[in-house]
Design a protein around this motif. Structure first.
Motif, PDB file in Angstrom:
ATOM      1  N   LEU A 171      -3.202   6.887  -1.171  1.00 31.72           N
ATOM      2  CA  LEU A 171      -2.904   7.092   0.245  1.00 31.72           C
ATOM      3  C   LEU A 171      -4.175   7.065   1.092  1.00 31.72           C
ATOM      4  O   LEU A 171      -4.204   6.451   2.161  1.00 31.72           O
ATOM      5  CB  LEU A 171      -2.163   8.412   0.450  1.00 31.72           C
ATOM      6  CG  LEU A 171      -1.797   8.764   1.888  1.00 31.72           C
ATOM      7  CD1 LEU A 171      -0.822   7.740   2.446  1.00 31.72           C
ATOM      8  CD2 LEU A 171      -1.239  10.159   1.964  1.00 31.72           C
ATOM      9  N   VAL A 172      -5.236   7.704   0.614  1.00 26.66           N
ATOM     10  CA  VAL A 172      -6.506   7.708   1.353  1.00 26.66           C
ATOM     11  C   VAL A 172      -7.063   6.290   1.476  1.00 26.66           C
ATOM     12  O   VAL A 172      -7.537   5.889   2.546  1.00 26.66           O
ATOM     13  CB  VAL A 172      -7.521   8.658   0.671  1.00 26.66           C
ATOM     14  CG1 VAL A 172      -8.912   8.477   1.227  1.00 26.66           C
ATOM     15  CG2 VAL A 172      -7.068  10.098   0.814  1.00 26.66           C
ATOM     16  N   ILE A 173      -6.980   5.525   0.413  1.00 29.26           N
ATOM     17  CA  ILE A 173      -7.471   4.142   0.446  1.00 29.26           C
ATOM     18  C   ILE A 173      -6.645   3.301   1.425  1.00 29.26           C
ATOM     19  O   ILE A 173      -7.199   2.529   2.211  1.00 29.26           O
ATOM     20  CB  ILE A 173      -7.455   3.535  -0.969  1.00 29.26           C
ATOM     21  CG1 ILE A 173      -8.509   4.213  -1.834  1.00 29.26           C
ATOM     22  CG2 ILE A 173      -7.684   2.026  -0.917  1.00 29.26           C
ATOM     23  CD1 ILE A 173      -8.426   3.866  -3.294  1.00 29.26           C
ATOM     24  N   TYR A 179      -6.008   0.660   6.842  1.00 27.28           N
ATOM     25  CA  TYR A 179      -5.387   0.611   8.168  1.00 27.28           C
ATOM     26  C   TYR A 179      -6.423   0.824   9.265  1.00 27.28           C
ATOM     27  O   TYR A 179      -6.426   0.115  10.275  1.00 27.28           O
ATOM     28  CB  TYR A 179      -4.312   1.683   8.314  1.00 27.28           C
ATOM     29  CG  TYR A 179      -2.955   1.311   7.788  1.00 27.28           C
ATOM     30  CD1 TYR A 179      -2.299   0.173   8.230  1.00 27.28           C
ATOM     31  CD2 TYR A 179      -2.303   2.113   6.866  1.00 27.28           C
ATOM     32  CE1 TYR A 179      -1.043  -0.164   7.761  1.00 27.28           C
ATOM     33  CE2 TYR A 179      -1.055   1.795   6.390  1.00 27.28           C
ATOM     34  CZ  TYR A 179      -0.427   0.663   6.840  1.00 27.28           C
ATOM     35  OH  TYR A 179       0.809   0.335   6.374  1.00 27.28           O
ATOM     36  N   ILE A 180      -7.287   1.799   9.106  1.00 24.92           N
ATOM     37  CA  ILE A 180      -8.317   2.097  10.104  1.00 24.92           C
ATOM     38  C   ILE A 180      -9.270   0.915  10.244  1.00 24.92           C
ATOM     39  O   ILE A 180      -9.599   0.498  11.367  1.00 24.92           O
ATOM     40  CB  ILE A 180      -9.067   3.394   9.749  1.00 24.92           C
ATOM     41  CG1 ILE A 180      -8.130   4.583   9.909  1.00 24.92           C
ATOM     42  CG2 ILE A 180     -10.312   3.567  10.603  1.00 24.92           C
ATOM     43  CD1 ILE A 180      -8.676   5.880   9.350  1.00 24.92           C
ATOM     44  N   LEU A 181      -9.709   0.358   9.134  1.00 26.20           N
ATOM     45  CA  LEU A 181     -10.608  -0.801   9.169  1.00 26.20           C
ATOM     46  C   LEU A 181      -9.956  -1.995   9.860  1.00 26.20           C
ATOM     47  O   LEU A 181     -10.575  -2.658  10.694  1.00 26.20           O
ATOM     48  CB  LEU A 181     -11.040  -1.167   7.745  1.00 26.20           C
ATOM     49  CG  LEU A 181     -11.977  -2.355   7.613  1.00 26.20           C
ATOM     50  CD1 LEU A 181     -13.332  -2.023   8.223  1.00 26.20           C
ATOM     51  CD2 LEU A 181     -12.136  -2.727   6.155  1.00 26.20           C
ATOM     52  N   SER A 196       0.018  13.499  -8.772  1.00 28.42           N
ATOM     53  CA  SER A 196      -0.148  13.705  -7.329  1.00 28.42           C
ATOM     54  C   SER A 196      -1.535  13.284  -6.874  1.00 28.42           C
ATOM     55  O   SER A 196      -1.696  12.762  -5.762  1.00 28.42           O
ATOM     56  CB  SER A 196       0.082  15.171  -6.983  1.00 28.42           C
ATOM     57  OG  SER A 196       1.408  15.530  -7.235  1.00 28.42           O
ATOM     58  N   VAL A 197      -2.532  13.495  -7.712  1.00 26.79           N
ATOM     59  CA  VAL A 197      -3.901  13.112  -7.368  1.00 26.79           C
ATOM     60  C   VAL A 197      -3.998  11.598  -7.214  1.00 26.79           C
ATOM     61  O   VAL A 197      -4.628  11.096  -6.278  1.00 26.79           O
ATOM     62  CB  VAL A 197      -4.899  13.625  -8.430  1.00 26.79           C
ATOM     63  CG1 VAL A 197      -6.293  13.123  -8.160  1.00 26.79           C
ATOM     64  CG2 VAL A 197      -4.862  15.138  -8.501  1.00 26.79           C
ATOM     65  N   GLU A 198      -3.347  10.879  -8.102  1.00 26.05           N
ATOM     66  CA  GLU A 198      -3.350   9.410  -8.028  1.00 26.05           C
ATOM     67  C   GLU A 198      -2.690   8.933  -6.733  1.00 26.05           C
ATOM     68  O   GLU A 198      -3.173   8.012  -6.083  1.00 26.05           O
ATOM     69  CB  GLU A 198      -2.610   8.852  -9.235  1.00 26.05           C
ATOM     70  CG  GLU A 198      -2.588   7.348  -9.303  1.00 26.05           C
ATOM     71  CD  GLU A 198      -1.836   6.837 -10.516  1.00 26.05           C
ATOM     72  OE1 GLU A 198      -1.390   5.684 -10.464  1.00 26.05           O
ATOM     73  OE2 GLU A 198      -1.694   7.589 -11.502  1.00 26.05           O
ATOM     74  N   GLY A 246       0.795  -1.223   0.000  1.00 26.63           N
ATOM     75  CA  GLY A 246       0.000   0.000   0.000  1.00 26.63           C
ATOM     76  C   GLY A 246       0.823   1.265   0.000  1.00 26.63           C
ATOM     77  O   GLY A 246       0.619   2.167  -0.812  1.00 26.63           O
ATOM     78  N   VAL A 247       1.778   1.342   0.923  1.00 28.94           N
ATOM     79  CA  VAL A 247       2.572   2.560   1.034  1.00 28.94           C
ATOM     80  C   VAL A 247       3.637   2.610  -0.061  1.00 28.94           C
ATOM     81  O   VAL A 247       3.986   3.693  -0.527  1.00 28.94           O
ATOM     82  CB  VAL A 247       3.196   2.651   2.442  1.00 28.94           C
ATOM     83  CG1 VAL A 247       4.087   3.862   2.572  1.00 28.94           C
ATOM     84  CG2 VAL A 247       2.094   2.718   3.491  1.00 28.94           C
TER      85      VAL A 247
END
Length: 62
Positions: free
Chosen positions: A38-40, A45-47, A31-33, A20-21
């Protein structure tokens, strides 16, 4: 049972970090990609952390 849960989640965190990272840091896209990736990854990680919390709570692992 406790060591199995912790080993499994440690392995999952390592796999998410590697797959992921890595693309966020090394991608040659825009940069948008990178930000979307990064958000995904942060959401995953949060899930995963929430799932670990509920498993620990259900199994009463400290």
């Amino acid at each position: 049972m406790r060591w199995f849960v912790y080993t499994l989640f440690a392995l999952l965190y390592l796999l998410i970090t590697f797959f992921g990272v890595g693309p966020v840091l090394l991608a040659d896209g825009s940069s948008v990609e990178r930000i979307i990736t990064l958000v995904i990854v942060v959401c995953i990680y949060i899930l995963l952390t929430i799932v670990l919390y509920f498993i620990k709570k259900r199994l009463r692992i400290s």
